[in-house]
Design a protein around this motif. Sequence first.
Motif, PDB file in Angstrom:
ATOM      1  N   PHE A 174      11.292  -1.389  13.370  1.00  0.00           N
ATOM      2  CA  PHE A 174      11.478  -1.610  14.948  1.00  0.00           C
ATOM      3  C   PHE A 174      11.321  -0.175  15.545  1.00  0.00           C
ATOM      4  N   ASP A 175      12.221   0.502  15.002  1.00  0.00           N
ATOM      5  CA  ASP A 175      12.474   1.783  15.862  1.00  0.00           C
ATOM      6  C   ASP A 175      11.383   2.818  16.039  1.00  0.00           C
ATOM      7  N   LEU A 176      10.300   2.663  15.281  1.00  0.00           N
ATOM      8  CA  LEU A 176       9.009   3.224  15.521  1.00  0.00           C
ATOM      9  C   LEU A 176       8.016   2.652  16.499  1.00  0.00           C
ATOM     10  N   GLY A 177       8.149   1.345  16.851  1.00  0.00           N
ATOM     11  CA  GLY A 177       7.401   0.805  17.712  1.00  0.00           C
ATOM     12  C   GLY A 177       7.253   1.110  19.268  1.00  0.00           C
ATOM     13  N   GLY A 178       6.405   0.570  19.739  1.00  0.00           N
ATOM     14  CA  GLY A 178       6.279   0.806  21.369  1.00  0.00           C
ATOM     15  C   GLY A 178       6.209  -0.756  21.916  1.00  0.00           C
ATOM     16  N   TYR A 179       7.065  -0.778  23.013  1.00  0.00           N
ATOM     17  CA  TYR A 179       7.435  -1.918  23.558  1.00  0.00           C
ATOM     18  C   TYR A 179       7.195  -1.976  25.081  1.00  0.00           C
ATOM     19  N   VAL A 194       7.143   1.777  30.476  1.00  0.00           N
ATOM     20  CA  VAL A 194       6.185   1.575  31.524  1.00  0.00           C
ATOM     21  C   VAL A 194       5.158   2.724  31.280  1.00  0.00           C
ATOM     22  N   TYR A 195       4.299   2.408  30.272  1.00  0.00           N
ATOM     23  CA  TYR A 195       2.966   3.096  29.788  1.00  0.00           C
ATOM     24  C   TYR A 195       1.807   2.381  29.536  1.00  0.00           C
ATOM     25  N   PRO A 196       0.838   2.732  29.970  1.00  0.00           N
ATOM     26  CA  PRO A 196      -0.531   1.837  29.276  1.00  0.00           C
ATOM     27  C   PRO A 196      -0.427   1.933  27.700  1.00  0.00           C
ATOM     28  N   LYS A 197      -0.903   0.835  26.990  1.00  0.00           N
ATOM     29  CA  LYS A 197      -1.017   0.573  26.029  1.00  0.00           C
ATOM     30  C   LYS A 197      -1.315   1.845  25.063  1.00  0.00           C
ATOM     31  N   ALA A 198      -2.407   2.369  25.474  1.00  0.00           N
ATOM     32  CA  ALA A 198      -3.095   3.611  24.734  1.00  0.00           C
ATOM     33  C   ALA A 198      -1.937   4.299  24.614  1.00  0.00           C
ATOM     34  N   THR A 199      -1.238   4.908  25.582  1.00  0.00           N
ATOM     35  CA  THR A 199      -0.253   5.838  25.567  1.00  0.00           C
ATOM     36  C   THR A 199       1.064   5.358  24.793  1.00  0.00           C
ATOM     37  N   LEU A 200       1.313   4.116  24.866  1.00  0.00           N
ATOM     38  CA  LEU A 200       2.510   3.820  24.029  1.00  0.00           C
ATOM     39  C   LEU A 200       1.974   3.801  22.539  1.00  0.00           C
ATOM     40  N   LEU A 201       0.884   3.725  22.283  1.00  0.00           N
ATOM     41  CA  LEU A 201       0.430   3.774  20.853  1.00  0.00           C
ATOM     42  C   LEU A 201       0.887   5.334  20.357  1.00  0.00           C
ATOM     43  N   GLN A 202       0.465   6.263  21.190  1.00  0.00           N
ATOM     44  CA  GLN A 202       0.746   7.602  21.006  1.00  0.00           C
ATOM     45  C   GLN A 202       2.258   7.982  20.923  1.00  0.00           C
ATOM     46  N   VAL A 203       2.991   7.210  21.799  1.00  0.00           N
ATOM     47  CA  VAL A 203       4.361   7.488  21.756  1.00  0.00           C
ATOM     48  C   VAL A 203       4.905   6.859  20.438  1.00  0.00           C
ATOM     49  N   ALA A 204       4.463   5.564  19.932  1.00  0.00           N
ATOM     50  CA  ALA A 204       4.830   5.149  18.632  1.00  0.00           C
ATOM     51  C   ALA A 204       4.546   6.364  17.411  1.00  0.00           C
ATOM     52  N   GLN A 205       3.206   6.707  17.471  1.00  0.00           N
ATOM     53  CA  GLN A 205       2.774   7.724  16.532  1.00  0.00           C
ATOM     54  C   GLN A 205       3.750   9.120  16.540  1.00  0.00           C
ATOM     55  N   GLY A 206       4.254   9.531  17.687  1.00  0.00           N
ATOM     56  CA  GLY A 206       5.181  10.515  17.748  1.00  0.00           C
ATOM     57  C   GLY A 206       6.593  10.197  16.977  1.00  0.00           C
ATOM     58  N   LEU A 210       0.729  -1.233   0.109  1.00  0.00           N
ATOM     59  CA  LEU A 210       0.317   0.043   0.127  1.00  0.00           C
ATOM     60  C   LEU A 210       0.942   1.185   0.023  1.00  0.00           C
ATOM     61  N   ASP A 211       0.525   2.312  -0.873  1.00  0.00           N
ATOM     62  CA  ASP A 211       1.306   3.535  -0.823  1.00  0.00           C
ATOM     63  C   ASP A 211       1.321   4.126   0.444  1.00  0.00           C
ATOM     64  N   GLY A 212       2.569   4.515   0.762  1.00  0.00           N
ATOM     65  CA  GLY A 212       2.620   5.384   1.913  1.00  0.00           C
ATOM     66  C   GLY A 212       2.768   4.747   3.456  1.00  0.00           C
ATOM     67  N   VAL A 213       2.563   3.400   3.427  1.00  0.00           N
ATOM     68  CA  VAL A 213       2.439   2.656   4.559  1.00  0.00           C
ATOM     69  C   VAL A 213       3.819   2.514   5.303  1.00  0.00           C
ATOM     70  N   VAL A 214       3.954   2.777   6.636  1.00  0.00           N
ATOM     71  CA  VAL A 214       5.041   2.210   7.457  1.00  0.00           C
ATOM     72  C   VAL A 214       4.398   1.493   8.441  1.00  0.00           C
ATOM     73  N   GLN A 215       5.252   0.377   8.369  1.00  0.00           N
ATOM     74  CA  GLN A 215       4.783  -0.795   9.448  1.00  0.00           C
ATOM     75  C   GLN A 215       5.551  -0.813  10.644  1.00  0.00           C
ATOM     76  N   SER A 216       5.081  -0.976  11.814  1.00  0.00           N
ATOM     77  CA  SER A 216       5.788  -1.221  12.887  1.00  0.00           C
ATOM     78  C   SER A 216       5.005  -2.250  13.891  1.00  0.00           C
ATOM     79  N   VAL A 217       5.419  -2.136  15.228  1.00  0.00           N
ATOM     80  CA  VAL A 217       4.818  -2.960  16.080  1.00  0.00           C
ATOM     81  C   VAL A 217       4.249  -2.016  17.286  1.00  0.00           C
ATOM     82  N   LEU A 218       3.408  -2.499  18.173  1.00  0.00           N
ATOM     83  CA  LEU A 218       2.634  -2.224  19.273  1.00  0.00           C
ATOM     84  C   LEU A 218       2.584  -3.342  20.259  1.00  0.00           C
ATOM     85  N   THR A 219       3.555  -3.618  20.975  1.00  0.00           N
ATOM     86  CA  THR A 219       3.430  -4.965  21.765  1.00  0.00           C
ATOM     87  C   THR A 219       3.969  -4.776  23.309  1.00  0.00           C
ATOM     88  N   GLY A 220       3.154  -5.810  23.837  1.00  0.00           N
ATOM     89  CA  GLY A 220       3.736  -5.744  25.267  1.00  0.00           C
ATOM     90  C   GLY A 220       5.007  -6.507  25.586  1.00  0.00           C
TER      91      GLY A 220
END
Length: 235
Positions: free
Chosen positions: A132-137, A141-153, A101-111
């Motif tokens: 892997f550098d863009l993911g949340g891991y 020590v963040y809630p997963k929702a906050t970790l999602l925003q960290v990955a977006q940042g 898909l055009d413009g897609v960047v793939q990473s992970v949001l994982t515990g």
Amino acid sequence: MLWNIDLTLVDVAIVTRDAYAEAFRLVTGRPLVKLAPAMGRPDSEIVFETLAVNGIPAEDDHLPRFLSALAVAFADRRRRLTGEGRMMAGAKDALKAVARLDGVVQSVLTGTIKGNAVHKLKAFGLDKHIDFDLGGYGEEVYPKATLLQVAQGRARQRHGIPFTAANTVLIGDSARDVQAARIGGAGMIAVASGRSTVAELREAGADIVLPDLSNASEVVAAVAGLTSPVGRKAG
């Protein structure tokens, strides 16, 4: 595009438990009797609950010591992953198809902590399309929702464009993943390949629920339908 790992892309529960048992023994000097269930939670949270259910009062240095020991124990067992674990149905084709898909960047949001996340995906050849550098891991020590925003940042800093609910999609298998997407700001594709049922995933608020990843075209259509970059098209 953010992917959960365990029970979404791979299932390596046997090796993970063994690594936890070794880390627990090294940190506490005692055998692991009970491992706290994952249920979509980060390793940092699982560590504290595992200490508690085994009667170990948490101390300030327990978490960093445990996560460090867990990383070493898992790395020592990484050659067992393909023999004692499995890749989830359709995972490789889905990753490859979404990458077109055009413009897609793939990473992970994982515990899972970052080093172990890399081992899990590399073992099954699923790392090719993941940044892997863009993911949340799980060591963050963040809630997963906050970790999602960290990955977006992190993605915004790398690519210079904002990542919001309009152009971020999470694919995961648990109701906790759905909750993270709803709170953190992402479209949610839930796959009923884990311990949450189709009904539970729908009730949690997933935008789209699939039985698994085995139909790559269906996955791509779901991703494209939940995002709105200019000129989106499949390559």
